[in-house]
Design a protein around this motif. Structure first.
Motif, PDB file in Angstrom:
ATOM      1  N   ASN A  58       0.820  -1.205   0.000  1.00 22.06           N
ATOM      2  CA  ASN A  58       0.000   0.000   0.000  1.00 22.06           C
ATOM      3  C   ASN A  58       0.857   1.260   0.000  1.00 22.06           C
ATOM      4  O   ASN A  58       0.565   2.226  -0.716  1.00 22.06           O
TER       5      ASN A  58
ATOM      6  N   THR B 130       1.619   8.222  -8.917  1.00 25.47           N
ATOM      7  CA  THR B 130       0.654   7.633  -9.850  1.00 25.47           C
ATOM      8  C   THR B 130       1.309   6.537 -10.675  1.00 25.47           C
ATOM      9  O   THR B 130       0.706   5.498 -10.960  1.00 25.47           O
TER      10      THR B 130
ATOM     11  N   ASN C 257      -0.926  -2.144 -10.202  1.00 17.95           N
ATOM     12  CA  ASN C 257      -2.356  -2.407 -10.220  1.00 17.95           C
ATOM     13  C   ASN C 257      -2.814  -2.887 -11.592  1.00 17.95           C
ATOM     14  O   ASN C 257      -3.548  -2.194 -12.300  1.00 17.95           O
TER      15      ASN C 257
ATOM     16  N   TYR D 212      -5.727   6.355  -7.879  1.00 19.67           N
ATOM     17  CA  TYR D 212      -4.527   6.631  -7.077  1.00 19.67           C
ATOM     18  C   TYR D 212      -4.863   7.516  -5.874  1.00 19.67           C
ATOM     19  O   TYR D 212      -4.451   7.231  -4.740  1.00 19.67           O
TER      20      TYR D 212
ATOM     21  N   MET E 214       2.546   1.759  -3.488  1.00 18.85           N
ATOM     22  CA  MET E 214       1.611   2.221  -4.512  1.00 18.85           C
ATOM     23  C   MET E 214       1.152   3.651  -4.253  1.00 18.85           C
ATOM     24  O   MET E 214       0.698   4.339  -5.178  1.00 18.85           O
ATOM     25  N   ALA E 215       1.265   4.119  -3.025  1.00 20.20           N
ATOM     26  CA  ALA E 215       0.874   5.492  -2.698  1.00 20.20           C
ATOM     27  C   ALA E 215       1.978   6.501  -3.010  1.00 20.20           C
ATOM     28  O   ALA E 215       1.746   7.700  -2.914  1.00 20.20           O
TER      29      ALA E 215
ATOM     30  N   HIS F 192      -6.734   5.562  -3.380  1.00 16.52           N
ATOM     31  CA  HIS F 192      -5.812   4.657  -2.684  1.00 16.52           C
ATOM     32  C   HIS F 192      -5.045   5.421  -1.601  1.00 16.52           C
ATOM     33  O   HIS F 192      -4.897   4.924  -0.479  1.00 16.52           O
ATOM     34  N   CYS F 193      -4.583   6.625  -1.937  1.00 19.52           N
ATOM     35  CA  CYS F 193      -3.851   7.436  -0.956  1.00 19.52           C
ATOM     36  C   CYS F 193      -4.739   7.791   0.235  1.00 19.52           C
ATOM     37  O   CYS F 193      -4.289   7.785   1.389  1.00 19.52           O
TER      38      CYS F 193
ATOM     39  N   HIS G 271      -7.021   6.119 -13.575  1.00 17.52           N
ATOM     40  CA  HIS G 271      -5.966   5.743 -12.636  1.00 17.52           C
ATOM     41  C   HIS G 271      -5.601   6.899 -11.710  1.00 17.52           C
ATOM     42  O   HIS G 271      -5.185   6.669 -10.567  1.00 17.52           O
TER      43      HIS G 271
ATOM     44  N   TYR H 146       1.508   3.449  -8.732  1.00 17.59           N
ATOM     45  CA  TYR H 146       0.162   2.886  -8.614  1.00 17.59           C
ATOM     46  C   TYR H 146      -0.203   2.115  -9.881  1.00 17.59           C
ATOM     47  O   TYR H 146      -0.750   1.015  -9.817  1.00 17.59           O
TER      48      TYR H 146
END
Length: 405
Positions: free
Chosen positions: A24, A31, A38, A393, A27-28, A396-397, A389, A34
């Motif tokens: 996590n 972009t 993903n 993104y 990916m943060a 997700h953040c 995306h 991410y």
């Protein structure tokens, strides 16, 4: 001066929780990171996209996760180095246009991360399309890719001069025959170690270590050390091990050492063609796809079973490097897009006969835009994907910040 203490590896029972948190966080970070981590979101978009009319290409092996980080220099068993696709976890027999669109998304997000203007992204997509078509215009798809961008030349020069000591310092901190535990490598349980050792009692897997660079096939392959490997982004949470071998059973020297990467093969998110015949075992699928798309890598891979799960084994060579395309200028961005698309086009074209290549070229050129030197479907696909995306993104953040808090 005392060296700083290395972070203590988590207990075996806590391994999955720590890996999820690391994934996590990674990916943060951007972009582009991410997008790279993903693959599932990309194929969710394909199912839900408003854009219709993506070309249907010949049934060939595709990468399935064709972003910039999955291409780079790869050495074969004789030491010859070429830039090829270096990660085949998602490989299936499917539509080659999926690789082209995913590479376009990866390049576009890299451009945004480099704060390049929108016109550069347009130029990159034009260069991407031009580069991909180049191998299909030749009578043979096996020729050298030609001029390389500076970022590729730099990593190729580094790959050519690298030796086992470079690999050991990078992966193991030093050239001693042990794997140091810490941030990257975690201890394995006694059961894991026993299962790993039993793998290399199988002759076909022992040959993976003895078959490269003319090593003597004495039948003596000894596991010197093994560790759980905290590596990658999309692969965090799967079985992943680094195994250090001595391949001749004698005095331990650099040339006798062999570092094996063991990685779990999981079900691909990339859609396959309905009538495609592929190995049902996910590790065998990955190896077969590699042999078609990246011959240098495919000849150095084997499939096996570990903990009742399919796994892929390959020796890590010093020359195997990742291309980092995180920060580029406008001119270099176009050169990189053209070159990487050419590498992917070459991997696709070598699987097609002359008539298939000709038909695929005609299909790709369909719906040519009047305002851009690339098809409308390609440009609109990349634009839609970048937007979806970016939203994903940021969400997700937000979730990661809430979890971290």
């Amino acid at each position: 001066m005392r060296k700083p203490l290395k972070p203590k590896p988590p207990r075996h029972a806590k391994r999955q929780d720590v890996l999820t948190a690391k994934r996590n966080a990674k990916m943060a970070s951007s972009t582009h990171a991410y997008v790279r981590g993903n693959t599932v979101k990309f194929y969710d978009w394909l199912k839900q996209a408003e854009i219709r009319g993506l070309p249907e290409g010949p049934a060939i092996w595709i990468c399935g996760d064709c972003h910039t980080g999955n291409l780079g220099p790869i050495a074969n068993s004789q030491g010859k180095i070429e830039v090829q696709i270096r990660d085949l976890d998602q490989t299936v027999i499917g539509n080659p246009v999926h690789d082209l669109v995913r590479l376009g998304l990866s390049l576009a997000t890299a451009a945004r991360g480099s704060a390049l203007p929108g016109i550069t992204t347009i130029n990159m997509i034009e260069a991407l399309f031009e580069g991909y078509l180049q191998p299909f215009a030749k009578e043979t798809a096996s020729r050298d890719p030609g001029d390389r961008p500076e970022v590729v030349r730099v990593v190729m020069r580094e790959a050519v001069r690298r030796t086992w000591k470079h690999l050991a310092r990078e992966r193991l901190d030093d050239a001693q025959p042990t794997i140091p535990f810490g941030k990257r490598f975690w201890p394995v349980s006694e059961k894991e170690r026993a299962e790993i050792e039993s793998l290399f009692q199988i002759h076909t897997l022992a040959e993976l270590a003895t078959g490269l660079r003319g090593r003597p096939d004495t039948g003596d392959v000894t596991v010197l050390d093994a560790a759980y490997w905290v590596k990658g982004c999309s692969s965090l949470g799967r079985l992943r091990y680094a195994v250090l071998l001595d391949v001749d059973g004698g005095a331990v020297e650099g040339d006798d050492l062999c570092l094996i990467d063991i990685k779990e093969g999981v079900q691909a998110a990339a859609p396959r063609y309905k009538d495609a015949v592929m190995p049902r075992d996910n590790a065998e699928r990955v190896v077969e796809g590699a042999r078609h798309l990246s011959p240098h890598l495919g000849e150095r891979m084997r499939s096996a079973t570990l903990q009742e799960r399919p796994v892929v084994l390959r020796e890590l060579l010093p020359q195997d490097l990742k291309l980092e395309i995180d920060q580029v200028g406008p001119k270099e961005a176009m050169e990189v897009a053209r070159y990487l698309a050419l590498v992917v086009g070459q991997a696709h074209a070598r699987q097609m006969n002359h008539s298939d290549r000709k038909r695929w070229t005609s299909e790709l050129r369909r719906t040519k835009s009047k305002s851009i030197e690339a098809p409308t479907w390609l440009w609109k696909s990349v634009v839609e994907l970048v937007g979806s995306h970016e939203v994903g993104y940021l969400e997700h953040c937000r979730r990661y910040a809430l979890e971290a808090g």
